[in-house]
Design a protein around this motif. Structure first.
Motif, mmCIF file in Angstrom:
data_model
loop_
_atom_site.group_PDB
_atom_site.id
_atom_site.type_symbol
_atom_site.label_atom_id
_atom_site.label_comp_id
_atom_site.label_asym_id
_atom_site.label_seq_id
_atom_site.Cartn_x
_atom_site.Cartn_y
_atom_site.Cartn_z
ATOM 1 N N ARG A 192 31.927 -64.070 -24.922
ATOM 2 C CA ARG A 192 32.769 -62.988 -24.395
ATOM 3 C C ARG A 192 33.028 -61.935 -25.478
ATOM 4 O O ARG A 192 33.105 -60.728 -25.177
ATOM 5 N N ASN A 193 33.153 -62.369 -26.714
ATOM 6 C CA ASN A 193 33.338 -61.410 -27.811
ATOM 7 C C ASN A 193 32.083 -60.559 -27.988
ATOM 8 O O ASN A 193 32.166 -59.341 -28.189
ATOM 9 N N LYS A 194 30.912 -61.190 -27.898
ATOM 10 C CA LYS A 194 29.663 -60.434 -28.018
ATOM 11 C C LYS A 194 29.495 -59.441 -26.871
ATOM 12 O O LYS A 194 28.968 -58.336 -27.055
ATOM 13 N N ALA A 195 29.933 -59.843 -25.667
ATOM 14 C CA ALA A 195 29.865 -58.933 -24.526
ATOM 15 C C ALA A 195 30.737 -57.704 -24.764
ATOM 16 O O ALA A 195 30.327 -56.559 -24.465
ATOM 17 N N ASP A 196 31.925 -57.925 -25.315
ATOM 18 C CA ASP A 196 32.815 -56.801 -25.623
ATOM 19 C C ASP A 196 32.217 -55.915 -26.719
ATOM 20 O O ASP A 196 32.322 -54.681 -26.666
ATOM 21 N N LEU A 197 31.584 -56.539 -27.723
ATOM 22 C CA LEU A 197 30.976 -55.766 -28.803
ATOM 23 C C LEU A 197 29.850 -54.880 -28.286
ATOM 24 O O LEU A 197 29.683 -53.743 -28.739
ATOM 25 N N VAL A 198 29.062 -55.405 -27.336
ATOM 26 C CA VAL A 198 27.988 -54.597 -26.753
ATOM 27 C C VAL A 198 28.566 -53.340 -26.107
ATOM 28 O O VAL A 198 28.048 -52.225 -26.299
ATOM 29 N N GLN A 199 29.634 -53.512 -25.350
ATOM 30 C CA GLN A 199 30.251 -52.354 -24.704
ATOM 31 C C GLN A 199 30.865 -51.400 -25.729
ATOM 32 O O GLN A 199 30.801 -50.172 -25.570
ATOM 33 N N ASP A 200 31.439 -51.968 -26.782
ATOM 34 C CA ASP A 200 32.006 -51.122 -27.851
ATOM 35 C C ASP A 200 30.915 -50.286 -28.519
ATOM 36 O O ASP A 200 31.092 -49.085 -28.757
ATOM 37 N N LYS A 201 29.779 -50.936 -28.819
ATOM 38 C CA LYS A 201 28.685 -50.237 -29.495
ATOM 39 C C LYS A 201 28.058 -49.178 -28.586
ATOM 40 O O LYS A 201 27.638 -48.110 -29.043
ATOM 41 N N LYS A 202 27.986 -49.496 -27.300
ATOM 42 C CA LYS A 202 27.454 -48.532 -26.345
ATOM 43 C C LYS A 202 28.359 -47.306 -26.274
ATOM 44 O O LYS A 202 27.883 -46.155 -26.257
ATOM 45 N N ALA A 203 29.667 -47.538 -26.223
ATOM 46 C CA ALA A 203 30.627 -46.434 -26.205
ATOM 47 C C ALA A 203 30.546 -45.629 -27.503
ATOM 48 O O ALA A 203 30.700 -44.395 -27.495
ATOM 49 N N ALA A 204 30.292 -46.340 -28.622
ATOM 50 C CA ALA A 204 30.182 -45.645 -29.913
ATOM 51 C C ALA A 204 28.985 -44.713 -29.930
ATOM 52 O O ALA A 204 29.033 -43.624 -30.538
ATOM 53 N N VAL A 205 27.881 -45.102 -29.275
ATOM 54 C CA VAL A 205 26.703 -44.231 -29.183
ATOM 55 C C VAL A 205 27.052 -42.966 -28.415
ATOM 56 O O VAL A 205 26.704 -41.843 -28.833
ATOM 57 N N GLU A 206 27.725 -43.117 -27.289
ATOM 58 C CA GLU A 206 28.094 -41.948 -26.488
ATOM 59 C C GLU A 206 29.046 -41.043 -27.257
ATOM 60 O O GLU A 206 28.935 -39.809 -27.203
ATOM 61 N N ALA A 207 29.992 -41.662 -27.961
ATOM 62 C CA ALA A 207 30.930 -40.865 -28.755
ATOM 63 C C ALA A 207 30.210 -40.129 -29.884
ATOM 64 O O ALA A 207 30.530 -38.966 -30.179
ATOM 65 N N ALA A 208 29.235 -40.787 -30.501
ATOM 66 C CA ALA A 208 28.475 -40.160 -31.589
ATOM 67 C C ALA A 208 27.660 -38.978 -31.070
ATOM 68 O O ALA A 208 27.527 -37.951 -31.752
ATOM 69 N N LYS A 209 27.110 -39.117 -29.856
ATOM 70 C CA LYS A 209 26.359 -38.002 -29.258
ATOM 71 C C LYS A 209 27.274 -36.805 -29.010
ATOM 72 O O LYS A 209 26.906 -35.647 -29.275
ATOM 73 N N GLU A 210 28.463 -37.070 -28.485
ATOM 74 C CA GLU A 210 29.416 -35.995 -28.217
ATOM 75 C C GLU A 210 29.867 -35.328 -29.518
ATOM 76 O O GLU A 210 30.011 -34.094 -29.582
ATOM 77 N N LEU A 211 30.077 -36.144 -30.551
ATOM 78 C CA LEU A 211 30.494 -35.596 -31.837
ATOM 79 C C LEU A 211 29.410 -34.687 -32.414
ATOM 80 O O LEU A 211 29.709 -33.625 -32.979
ATOM 81 N N LEU A 212 28.154 -35.100 -32.275
ATOM 82 C CA LEU A 212 27.052 -34.279 -32.777
ATOM 83 C C LEU A 212 26.959 -32.969 -31.998
ATOM 84 O O LEU A 212 26.733 -31.898 -32.589
ATOM 85 N N THR A 213 27.145 -33.039 -30.697
ATOM 86 C CA THR A 213 27.128 -31.821 -29.878
ATOM 87 C C THR A 213 28.239 -30.867 -30.313
ATOM 88 O O THR A 213 28.021 -29.653 -30.454
ATOM 89 N N TYR A 214 29.404 -31.428 -30.539
ATOM 90 C CA TYR A 214 30.550 -30.623 -30.981
ATOM 91 C C TYR A 214 30.295 -30.010 -32.358
ATOM 92 O O TYR A 214 30.569 -28.822 -32.586
ATOM 93 N N ALA A 215 29.773 -30.814 -33.274
ATOM 94 C CA ALA A 215 29.518 -30.320 -34.632
ATOM 95 C C ALA A 215 28.431 -29.249 -34.633
ATOM 96 O O ALA A 215 28.531 -28.248 -35.356
ATOM 97 N N THR A 216 27.401 -29.442 -33.806
ATOM 98 C CA THR A 216 26.306 -28.470 -33.729
ATOM 99 C C THR A 216 26.809 -27.129 -33.182
ATOM 100 O O THR A 216 26.451 -26.052 -33.697
ATOM 101 N N GLU A 217 27.632 -27.190 -32.154
ATOM 102 C CA GLU A 217 28.205 -25.962 -31.607
ATOM 103 C C GLU A 217 29.148 -25.314 -32.620
ATOM 104 O O GLU A 217 29.200 -24.071 -32.751
ATOM 105 N N GLY A 218 29.859 -26.142 -33.370
ATOM 106 C CA GLY A 218 30.770 -25.610 -34.374
ATOM 107 C C GLY A 218 30.055 -24.829 -35.463
ATOM 108 O O GLY A 218 30.494 -23.743 -35.855
ATOM 109 N N VAL A 219 28.935 -25.365 -35.938
ATOM 110 C CA VAL A 219 28.204 -24.668 -36.988
ATOM 111 C C VAL A 219 27.567 -23.390 -36.445
ATOM 112 O O VAL A 219 27.443 -22.374 -37.162
#
Length: 483
Positions: A398-425
């Protein structure tokens, strides 16, 4: 004839009164804790007084290789005493020539190889040291299972012989074997010939046969996990180097623009110095990323048995791997899969069965005797270990299942952060051209993009690794157990 029969019985090596089950200890990954107990039901051995006494020069070899003098070993009622000069080795005690170690040939460097992750895993599972070790372990497990089978046969054969002798007249048996059937049966019992020991050996025989391939698969899973990990490290190092190079190109371009504006009086020397500092930092980051990539590639080549300098083109990318990853199964499904497949649980269940037989073996003892109580405690501990193993594996899944979802969410957050940073520059570059923002603000925005790209690369790697870990945990696992 008496000695002959006793030798036949004892030659079976059936000293089975002590049953010790060594299963891998339960940790956060959910493996089963070893009972580590020796439940002895038959014989004891006692030594008295001076077990061994040697006097004078016990061992003397010439050419000063090893010299032992003055009562090299003396055992008394309480200790073992060795004199100050018990062992003396000279400079020539051990000599290794230039040819002492052979077959240390370095793999040859060949033409550039193109390798996908799937191909790398296949190579690791079929060739190389890890694959050879796994194959040897499988052969050893087969031998262990055969050994248990032979032991069962020997016990049965001895019991059949005793049954046959018990049907004959006592006088004839004693005249031919020098003792009665009862006495011979007692000697056989001391040597481990009993119905309960046969049951234990049958259980362990069946367990070994049923789990030889599971053990082998667990080792292959570990090989695959190691290969994936090192392959991802190379991909991550490659991404980091490419990102660092892109950042360096950006900083060099910025420096060129700043210098041009300074030359026409639009910017100050301070702005140039800031841009030059950013270029220096970017150059340092490229050198560091290049060093890490070289090390990751050498580690990968070593793992696959290549020359450490072998050129390899990696065809997969972290972006593609993360994008192609299948949706993870639910935690409930994963728990059921793990509870059905993990070999640690099978080992814990076997331990309970064995200790149940051992408790049955001492049921004639008084219920308050040490022998009976110890057998009871051993069974209780085995039962607790088995129960705890199920709970710990469920927690881990169950902990590994939660980690998978956490890591997946982290990928989406990282994509959004890159989009924001790219627009900022982009916006800062526009305002900088109009003189509405400073060089320092532009450089800061560019650093944000650089960091956002690194963050996305790491997030993709972490997500892919979490998925594989979750997948392996639902099968037999990645750790073999003693059979």
């Amino acid at each position: 004839m008496k000695k002959k029969y006793i030798c036949i019985v004892l030659a079976s090596n059936l000293i089975l009164g002590s049953a010790t089950l060594a299963f891998a200890a339960t940790d956060t990954t959910g493996a089963a804790t070893p009972t580590g107990k020796a439940a002895t039901t038959t014989t004891e051995t006692a030594t008295t007084s001076s077990a061994v006494t040697t006097t004078g020069s016990a061992v003397l070899t010439t050419d000063s290789a090893v010299t032992i003098t003055n009562s090299a070993v003396t055992t008394t009622n309480s200790a073992v005493t060795a004199t100050d000069s018990a062992i003396t080795t000279t400079d020539s005690a051990v000599t290794a020539s230039d040819s002492a170690i052979t077959n240390s040939v370095t793999p040859e460097k060949t033409a550039t190889k193109t390798l996908s992750l799937k191909e790398a895993i296949q190579i690791m599972k079929t060739t190389g040291t890890s694959a050879e070790t796994a194959a040897l372990h499988r052969q050893a497990d087969v031998a262990v299972g055969n050994g248990y089978s032979e032991t069962v046969s020997k016990i049965k054969k001895t019991q059949d012989n005793l049954d046959l002798l018990s049907s004959l007249p006592d006088s004839w048996v004693e005249s031919n074997y020098g003792e009665s059937v009862v006495e011979m049966a007692y000697q056989a019992q001391l040597a481990g010939v009993s119905s309960n020991n046969k049951k234990i050996m049958q259980l362990r025989r069946d367990f070994a046969r049923n789990n030889t391939e599971n053990n082998y698969q667990a080792e292959l899973n570990q090989i695959e996990a190691d290969t994936i990990s090192i392959y991802y490290k190379v991909l991550l190092a490659q991404d980091n180097l490419n990102i660092a190079k892109e950042n360096l190109t950006t900083q060099q371009k910025t420096l060129k623009n700043v210098q041009a504006k300074k030359d026409v009086g639009l910017l100050s020397k301070k702005d140039v110095l800031q841009a030059q500092s950013a270029v220096a930092d970017a150059e340092s980051a490229v050198r560091s990323a290049d060093t890490k990539l070289k090390y990751a590639k050498m580690s990968f080549n070593y793992l696959l048995g290549y020359n450490v300098q072998q050129e390899v083109v990696f065809t997969d990318t972290l972006d593609n791997i993360a994008a192609a990853a299948a949706e993870a199964v639910s935690a409930d499904t994963a728990v059921n899969n793990a509870l059905d497949n993990r070999i640690e649980l099978k080992g814990a269940k076997l331990a309970v069965q064995v200790y149940e037989i051992l408790l049955e073996d001492v049921k004639a003892y008084p219920k308050n005797s040490s022998t009976y109580l110890n057998a009871q405690i051993n069974l209780a501990e085995a039962q607790k270990t088995s129960k705890d193993a199920y709970s710990k594996i469920e927690i881990d899944i169950r902990n590994k299942a939660d980690l998978v979802q956490d890591k997946k969410a982290a990928v989406e957050a990282a994509k959004e952060l890159l989009t924001y940073a790219t627009e900022g520059v982009r916006l800062v570059q526009l305002t900088n051209e109009e003189g509405l923002s400073t060089v320092e603000e532009l450089l800061a925005a560019q650093v944000n993009v650089y960091k956002a790209k690194l963050n996305l690369a790491n997030a993709n790697s972490d997500y892919a690794l979490a998925l594989k870990s979750y997948e392996f945990a639902q099968g037999v696992g990645t750790s073999r157990i003693p059979l």
